[in-house]
Design an enzyme around this catalytic site. Structure first.
Site, mmCIF file in Angstrom:
data_model
loop_
_atom_site.group_PDB
_atom_site.id
_atom_site.type_symbol
_atom_site.label_atom_id
_atom_site.label_comp_id
_atom_site.label_asym_id
_atom_site.label_seq_id
_atom_site.Cartn_x
_atom_site.Cartn_y
_atom_site.Cartn_z
ATOM 1 N N LYS A 166 0.836 -1.189 0.000
ATOM 2 C CA LYS A 166 0.000 0.000 0.000
ATOM 3 C C LYS A 166 0.877 1.247 0.000
ATOM 4 O O LYS A 166 1.770 1.394 0.848
ATOM 5 C CB LYS A 166 -0.899 0.011 1.242
ATOM 6 C CG LYS A 166 -1.884 -1.141 1.308
ATOM 7 C CD LYS A 166 -2.887 -1.102 0.166
ATOM 8 C CE LYS A 166 -3.937 -2.186 0.319
ATOM 9 N NZ LYS A 166 -4.913 -2.183 -0.787
ATOM 10 N N ASP A 194 -0.184 -0.465 -4.679
ATOM 11 C CA ASP A 194 -1.606 -0.127 -4.747
ATOM 12 C C ASP A 194 -1.815 1.240 -4.109
ATOM 13 O O ASP A 194 -1.585 1.424 -2.914
ATOM 14 C CB ASP A 194 -2.408 -1.197 -4.003
ATOM 15 C CG ASP A 194 -3.905 -1.043 -4.180
ATOM 16 O OD1 ASP A 194 -4.341 -0.041 -4.788
ATOM 17 O OD2 ASP A 194 -4.645 -1.924 -3.699
ATOM 18 N N GLU A 220 -1.363 -0.166 -9.207
ATOM 19 C CA GLU A 220 -2.797 -0.449 -9.098
ATOM 20 C C GLU A 220 -3.554 0.765 -8.580
ATOM 21 O O GLU A 220 -3.134 1.410 -7.620
ATOM 22 C CB GLU A 220 -2.983 -1.632 -8.145
ATOM 23 C CG GLU A 220 -4.401 -2.136 -8.032
ATOM 24 C CD GLU A 220 -4.446 -3.454 -7.273
ATOM 25 O OE1 GLU A 220 -5.398 -3.648 -6.495
ATOM 26 O OE2 GLU A 220 -3.533 -4.284 -7.448
ATOM 27 N N GLU A 246 -11.020 -3.366 -8.853
ATOM 28 C CA GLU A 246 -11.693 -3.816 -7.633
ATOM 29 C C GLU A 246 -12.919 -2.965 -7.310
ATOM 30 O O GLU A 246 -13.821 -3.422 -6.605
ATOM 31 C CB GLU A 246 -10.739 -3.798 -6.443
ATOM 32 C CG GLU A 246 -10.312 -2.417 -5.991
ATOM 33 C CD GLU A 246 -9.425 -2.443 -4.765
ATOM 34 O OE1 GLU A 246 -9.958 -2.364 -3.648
ATOM 35 O OE2 GLU A 246 -8.197 -2.551 -4.925
ATOM 36 N N ASP A 269 -13.155 -8.419 -9.200
ATOM 37 C CA ASP A 269 -13.301 -9.134 -7.931
ATOM 38 C C ASP A 269 -14.525 -10.032 -8.055
ATOM 39 O O ASP A 269 -15.623 -9.544 -8.347
ATOM 40 C CB ASP A 269 -13.466 -8.142 -6.776
ATOM 41 C CG ASP A 269 -13.403 -8.833 -5.416
ATOM 42 O OD1 ASP A 269 -14.282 -9.678 -5.146
ATOM 43 O OD2 ASP A 269 -12.475 -8.551 -4.640
ATOM 44 N N HIS A 296 -8.780 -9.400 -8.492
ATOM 45 C CA HIS A 296 -8.584 -8.784 -7.184
ATOM 46 C C HIS A 296 -9.113 -9.753 -6.134
ATOM 47 O O HIS A 296 -10.179 -10.342 -6.303
ATOM 48 C CB HIS A 296 -9.353 -7.466 -7.100
ATOM 49 C CG HIS A 296 -9.364 -6.849 -5.745
ATOM 50 N ND1 HIS A 296 -10.391 -7.047 -4.846
ATOM 51 C CD2 HIS A 296 -8.455 -6.063 -5.118
ATOM 52 C CE1 HIS A 296 -10.125 -6.384 -3.735
ATOM 53 N NE2 HIS A 296 -8.960 -5.784 -3.867
ATOM 54 N N GLU A 330 -3.432 -12.793 -5.767
ATOM 55 C CA GLU A 330 -3.372 -11.990 -4.545
ATOM 56 C C GLU A 330 -3.831 -12.783 -3.322
ATOM 57 O O GLU A 330 -4.868 -13.452 -3.354
ATOM 58 C CB GLU A 330 -4.259 -10.745 -4.705
ATOM 59 C CG GLU A 330 -4.238 -9.826 -3.507
ATOM 60 C CD GLU A 330 -4.975 -8.525 -3.747
ATOM 61 O OE1 GLU A 330 -4.763 -7.583 -2.960
ATOM 62 O OE2 GLU A 330 -5.761 -8.445 -4.719
#
Length: 377
Positions: A166, A194, A220, A246, A269, A296, A330
């Site tokens: 992140k 991300d 991302e 996502e 997702d 995702h 993931e």
């Protein structure tokens, strides 16, 4: 075989005080999910999961979808998305109903797999796939100020050969976090970042350029998911592949991403994008535009199992054995008993490989006692 009942089951697990975590846009103090349990007139049971507010999504299942599905054959599953757009046209494209559709769709495919004795990825046309390469989704923004090195060190100890972090608070912070991860993971590891849509276009370009020396596999959600123009401009201006998905819900959200080459990678997702039926549609559509697909995955156990079956069904087009490319998958490394405790045999991503269940349907067995333990009303 007909559907006899559709039950929506909201699940919740509150984190300990002071242990909230998340991303550049904020932290969360509760893990949640919404399961759907579909039972047929002959007693077979299928499970699905939505990644959405559990109580609200459960209401959508009960009020809109259950009447559509009860009494029907599970084999009619691929008409469900179209039916919601037809019969609930004021709501059909909305995120809550689309997430509810996702859970019901997954459960119906689970039933079909059990009826045919095949894992879902084979029903979707996938080649025999024994395992995927998991990447640790980690280095969250934490309430307690965790040292960014600690989660990466744990991932390395667990045998992960890839990770996603992140970032998105400042370019300087982005570089510091990515440099830490790259040093600990080594030069050969796949490394993704991300932003969770926290930058404007020029900030995202500055960050992507500053991170170029660290050989990222993709970036991302560098800008908000609704900023289609920004995504397209960014994709054209940076060399690293751009991914998003996502926070997109079905074919109409994905239309501009795919048809206009707004990104290099889409990330449906399974618990939001419409389950297997819609995600398969998106994957085939992406192939026609040479856009890559990586799901995702930030779900509970049933959602992870569904994403794993979907990932195993994806084609490698246009690559063949001359361009080897790992099937990256993931796997969230944060605390979530809704992922770790709901299956009789939990999925294990450690050691650098994650086995694809070969049993019928989702290939997993849900522990109904655990479901009741986390059930919330």
């Amino acid at each position: 075989m007909q559907v006899d009942s559709v039950a929506a089951i909201p699940l919740s697990f509150p984190l300990e005080d002071g242990r909230a975590f998340g991303h550049a846009r904020g932290v969360m103090d509760t893990r949640s999910a919404m399961l759907v349990r579909v039972e047929t007139t002959t007693g077979e049971v299928g499970y699905g999961e939505a990644l959405a507010p559990p109580q609200t999504t459960a209401t959508a299942v009960e009020e809109v979808l259950a009447p559509m599905v009860e009494g029907a054959s599970p084999y009619e599953v691929e008409t469900l998305t179209e039916r919601t757009h037809q019969e609930a046209y004021n709501l059909g494209g909305g995120p809550i109903l689309q997430s509810a559709v996702s859970a019901v769709d997954i459960a119906l495919w689970d039933l079909i797999g059990k009826a045919t004795g095949e894992p879902i990825y084979r029903l979707l046309g996938g080649q025999q796939t024994e395992a995927v390469t998991p990447y640790a989704s980690t280095m969250y923004i934490t309430e307690w100020g965790e040292d960014p090195a600690e989660p990466i060190e744990r991932a390395v100890e667990e045998g992960f050969t890839a990770a996603k972090l992140k970032i998105g608070r400042s370019v300087e912070d982005d570089v510091e976090r990515v440099a830490t991860a790259r040093e600990l993971l080594g030069d050969d590891a796949h490394l993704m970042v991300d932003y969770n849509g926290n930058y404007r276009l020029k900030q995202a370009i500055q960050s992507a350029n500053a991170l170029e020396p660290y050989d990222l596999t993709w970036i991302e959600e560098p800008v908000p998911p609704e900023d289609y123009t920004g995504l397209r401009k960014l994709t054209d201006r940076v060399d690293v592949p751009v991914a998003t998905g996502e926070s997109h819900f079905g074919r109409f959200d994905y239309k501009r991403l795919i048809a206009d080459h707004g990104v290099d990678i889409i990330q449906p997702d399974l618990g939001r994008a419409g389950g297997f039926s819609e995600s398969r549609f998106l994957a085939k559509w992406a192939t026609t535009e040479n856009v890559a697909v990586y799901p995702h995955v930030w779900n509970g156990a049933v959602g992870v199992a569904a994403a794993l079956q979907f990932a195993a069904s994806l084609p490698s087009y246009p690559h063949n054995e001359n361009v080897p490319e790992p099937l990256l998958f993931e796997f969230d490394r944060s605390q979530n008993p809704l992922r770790d405790e709901l299956l009789d045999a939990p999925l294990d991503p450690t050691g650098g490989s994650l086995a694809v269940p070969q049993g019928p349907g989702l290939g997993v067995s849900v522990n109904e006692d655990a479901v009741e333990r986390f059930r919330t009303e």
